[in-house]
Design an enzyme around this catalytic site. Structure first.
Site, PDB file in Angstrom:
ATOM      1  N   ASP A 135     -14.586   0.820  -9.438  1.00  0.00           N
ATOM      2  CA  ASP A 135     -13.276   0.801 -10.112  1.00  0.00           C
ATOM      3  C   ASP A 135     -13.467   0.919 -11.628  1.00  0.00           C
ATOM      4  O   ASP A 135     -12.873   1.799 -12.249  1.00  0.00           O
ATOM      5  CB  ASP A 135     -12.472  -0.451  -9.726  1.00  0.00           C
ATOM      6  CG  ASP A 135     -11.149  -0.503 -10.462  1.00  0.00           C
ATOM      7  OD1 ASP A 135     -10.196   0.159 -10.023  1.00  0.00           O
ATOM      8  OD2 ASP A 135     -11.074  -1.180 -11.514  1.00  0.00           O
ATOM      9  N   LYS A 167      -5.599   5.490 -12.449  1.00  0.00           N
ATOM     10  CA  LYS A 167      -6.902   5.845 -11.898  1.00  0.00           C
ATOM     11  C   LYS A 167      -7.358   4.761 -10.927  1.00  0.00           C
ATOM     12  O   LYS A 167      -6.979   3.615 -11.131  1.00  0.00           O
ATOM     13  CB  LYS A 167      -7.952   6.058 -12.997  1.00  0.00           C
ATOM     14  CG  LYS A 167      -8.077   4.918 -13.986  1.00  0.00           C
ATOM     15  CD  LYS A 167      -8.883   3.703 -13.817  1.00  0.00           C
ATOM     16  CE  LYS A 167      -9.696   3.184 -12.762  1.00  0.00           C
ATOM     17  NZ  LYS A 167     -10.207   1.812 -13.071  1.00  0.00           N
TER      18      LYS A 167
HETATM   19  P1  NAP Z   1      -3.158  -5.748  -9.926  1.00  0.00           P
HETATM   20  O1  NAP Z   1      -3.196  -6.687 -11.078  1.00  0.00           O
HETATM   21  O2  NAP Z   1      -3.614  -6.244  -8.593  1.00  0.00           O
HETATM   22  O3  NAP Z   1      -1.696  -5.178  -9.846  1.00  0.00           O
HETATM   23  C1  NAP Z   1      -1.327  -4.233  -8.885  1.00  0.00           C
HETATM   24  C2  NAP Z   1       0.138  -4.457  -8.540  1.00  0.00           C
HETATM   25  O4  NAP Z   1       0.495  -3.499  -7.562  1.00  0.00           O
HETATM   26  C3  NAP Z   1       0.402  -5.820  -7.947  1.00  0.00           C
HETATM   27  O5  NAP Z   1       0.731  -6.757  -8.921  1.00  0.00           O
HETATM   28  C4  NAP Z   1       1.573  -5.522  -7.049  1.00  0.00           C
HETATM   29  O6  NAP Z   1       2.725  -5.587  -7.832  1.00  0.00           O
HETATM   30  C5  NAP Z   1       1.458  -4.060  -6.652  1.00  0.00           C
HETATM   31  N1  NAP Z   1       1.037  -3.861  -5.273  1.00  0.00           N
HETATM   32  C6  NAP Z   1       1.648  -3.059  -4.380  1.00  0.00           C
HETATM   33  N2  NAP Z   1       1.014  -3.076  -3.220  1.00  0.00           N
HETATM   34  C7  NAP Z   1      -0.016  -3.907  -3.354  1.00  0.00           C
HETATM   35  C8  NAP Z   1      -1.034  -4.359  -2.475  1.00  0.00           C
HETATM   36  N3  NAP Z   1      -1.116  -3.917  -1.217  1.00  0.00           N
HETATM   37  N4  NAP Z   1      -1.950  -5.233  -2.951  1.00  0.00           N
HETATM   38  C9  NAP Z   1      -1.897  -5.676  -4.216  1.00  0.00           C
HETATM   39  N5  NAP Z   1      -0.937  -5.276  -5.090  1.00  0.00           N
HETATM   40  C10 NAP Z   1      -0.014  -4.401  -4.664  1.00  0.00           C
HETATM   41  O7  NAP Z   1      -4.040  -4.445 -10.225  1.00  0.00           O
HETATM   42  P2  NAP Z   1      -4.251  -3.744 -11.631  1.00  0.00           P
HETATM   43  O8  NAP Z   1      -5.471  -4.285 -12.278  1.00  0.00           O
HETATM   44  O9  NAP Z   1      -2.997  -3.707 -12.394  1.00  0.00           O
HETATM   45  O10 NAP Z   1      -4.675  -2.289 -11.114  1.00  0.00           O
HETATM   46  C11 NAP Z   1      -3.742  -1.365 -10.609  1.00  0.00           C
HETATM   47  C12 NAP Z   1      -4.333   0.025 -10.801  1.00  0.00           C
HETATM   48  O11 NAP Z   1      -4.593   0.210 -12.198  1.00  0.00           O
HETATM   49  C13 NAP Z   1      -5.678   0.223 -10.086  1.00  0.00           C
HETATM   50  O12 NAP Z   1      -5.776   1.520  -9.598  1.00  0.00           O
HETATM   51  C14 NAP Z   1      -6.702  -0.004 -11.205  1.00  0.00           C
HETATM   52  O13 NAP Z   1      -7.900   0.702 -10.999  1.00  0.00           O
HETATM   53  C15 NAP Z   1      -5.946   0.543 -12.405  1.00  0.00           C
HETATM   54  N6  NAP Z   1      -6.413   0.009 -13.693  1.00  0.00           N
HETATM   55  C16 NAP Z   1      -6.591  -1.336 -13.859  1.00  0.00           C
HETATM   56  C17 NAP Z   1      -7.108  -1.799 -15.074  1.00  0.00           C
HETATM   57  C18 NAP Z   1      -7.343  -3.268 -15.350  1.00  0.00           C
HETATM   58  O14 NAP Z   1      -8.027  -3.591 -16.331  1.00  0.00           O
HETATM   59  N7  NAP Z   1      -6.814  -4.190 -14.588  1.00  0.00           N
HETATM   60  C19 NAP Z   1      -7.414  -0.898 -16.096  1.00  0.00           C
HETATM   61  C20 NAP Z   1      -7.141   0.445 -15.889  1.00  0.00           C
HETATM   62  C21 NAP Z   1      -6.652   0.886 -14.683  1.00  0.00           C
HETATM   63  P3  NAP Z   1       4.052  -6.243  -7.334  1.00  0.00           P
HETATM   64  O15 NAP Z   1       3.721  -7.646  -6.988  1.00  0.00           O
HETATM   65  O16 NAP Z   1       4.849  -6.069  -8.546  1.00  0.00           O
HETATM   66  O17 NAP Z   1       4.530  -5.460  -6.170  1.00  0.00           O
END
Ligand code: NAP
Length: 313
Positions: free
Chosen positions: A172, A94
């Site tokens: 978010d 999401k």
């Molecule tokens: P994150 O920690 O920033 O991780 C996203 C990953 O996506 C990065 O580590 C990177 O992995 C990859 N990526 C590919 N293109 C990217 C770009 N242009 N900029 C940054 N990262 C990029 O984010 P996240 O918190 O996991 O969130 C990802 C998704 O999950 C979002 O849609 C968020 O709303 C959802 N979500 C997050 C949470 C939470 O608590 N964090 C909870 C529920 C849902 P690589 O370095 O491996 O390529």
């Protein structure tokens, strides 16, 4: 009797916070799924094939039948479209996309390719959400108040993308509340007013207020704020004739007229992966853009106020 359904080989894209904290442990608990490969620009995973990006993963693994995208919403359309066009089932974190229409486009691509598209809303899988929906299904609702306040520095450290266009800012987490709202209410809601507080160095709000209305006319208000330190608040209070139904802790705890009804451990992502396997097995998709549409409408109608610059550290 043992489960006879064939093993689904899975590829995961984007090894960030949510992939490590929730996706990997949950995938490991679903016997129908096997994590075969990951695509990550920066990280690897012991014992699992690694590729730099989704194109390389898809090319190297024709046996990977399903892809889960844990990347930020910006750029997810291209990844999803590529996987669907290659005949793979896709599960989206999401929000399902950076815009409403791109998700609708993905629905068509999935349908044409004859594969499953699953746009997940993890908060809908919180333990008390379905019981709240059941209780409210015949209620006469007089008003709803959402309070979703958390500390962005704690939950999203260093996440640049979240402040950029398409990153949603405080929506978010706020969209999690809206995903629950649109699941538990027996009628549709629409946005009437919104106020967005945008840091002067960011493109997305750090706080927002929304006024909505149910089809019956009952008011629904939401306050989202990312500047809350100390105790965090993820509450939805639904006032109905004869009862007040409150979801606390993001939907994990249900209180009706002051009495605790449900308090349960988080199994949101386990349930999502069980559903993904079931959707694939039954040849179905599950895509609901309503929470994203409400956020888009808040951006359409929202008055913007510039507030103090945000710095992570
Ligand atoms: P994150 O920690 O920033 O991780 C996203 C990953 O996506 C990065 O580590 C990177 O992995 C990859 N990526 C590919 N293109 C990217 C770009 N242009 N900029 C940054 N990262 C990029 O984010 P996240 O918190 O996991 O969130 C990802 C998704 O999950 C979002 O849609 C968020 O709303 C959802 N979500 C997050 C949470 C939470 O608590 N964090 C909870 C529920 C849902 P690589 O370095 O491996 O390529």
């Amino acid at each position: 009797m043992a489960d006879q359904s064939p093993l689904i080989q899975l590829g995961l894209v984007g090894l960030g916070t949510i992939a490590r904290n929730q996706h990997l442990p949950s995938i490991a608990q679903v016997p129908q799924l096997q994590l075969t490969a990951v695509a990550s620009r920066n990280a690897t995973l012991d014992g699992v094939a690694h590729h730099h990006d989704i194109s390389a993963l898809l090319a190297a693994h024709p046996d990977v039948a399903a892809i889960t995208l844990c990347t930020p919403p910006q750029g997810r359309f291209d990844q999803a479209a590529q996987a669907l066009a290659a005949g793979r089932h896709v599960m989206l974190e999401k929000p399902p996309g950076a815009s409403v229409c791109e998700v609708q486009a993905l629905q068509k691509i999935a349908k044409d390719a004859g594969v499953t598209l699953f746009a997940t809303w993890h908060s809908r899988e919180a333990a008390a959400v379905e019981e709240a929906r059941r209780i409210l299904s015949r209620a006469t609702i007089t008003g709803v108040e959402i309070t979703w306040k958390e500390d962005v520095r704690h939950w999203h450290p260093g996440q640049e993308w979240i402040w950029q266009p398409g990153g949603l800012g405080v929506f978010d987490p706020g969209i999690n509340a809206l995903s629950i709202l649109t699941r538990i209410l027996p009628q549709p809601v629409h946005v009437t007013q919104a106020m967005l507080e945008v840091p002067q160095n960011c493109q997305a709000p750090i706080a927002a207020q929304m006024e909505m209305r149910m089809a019956s006319g009952a008011p629904v208000s939401a306050v989202f704020d990312w500047r809350q330190t100390g105790p965090q608040t993820w509450d939805i209070v639904v006032r109905a004739q004869g009862a007040t139904v409150t979801l606390h802790d993001g939907g994990a705890r249900l209180v009706v007229d002051g009495a605790d009804v449900i308090t349960a451990q988080d199994q949101e992502y386990l349930r999502l992966y069980q559903q993904f396997a079931a959707l694939i097995a039954s040849g179905q998709s599950d895509v609901d853009v309503t929470p994203l549409q409400l956020v888009a409408d808040a951006f359409l109608l929202g008055k913007r106020t510039e507030v103090e610059a945000f710095h992570d550290a």
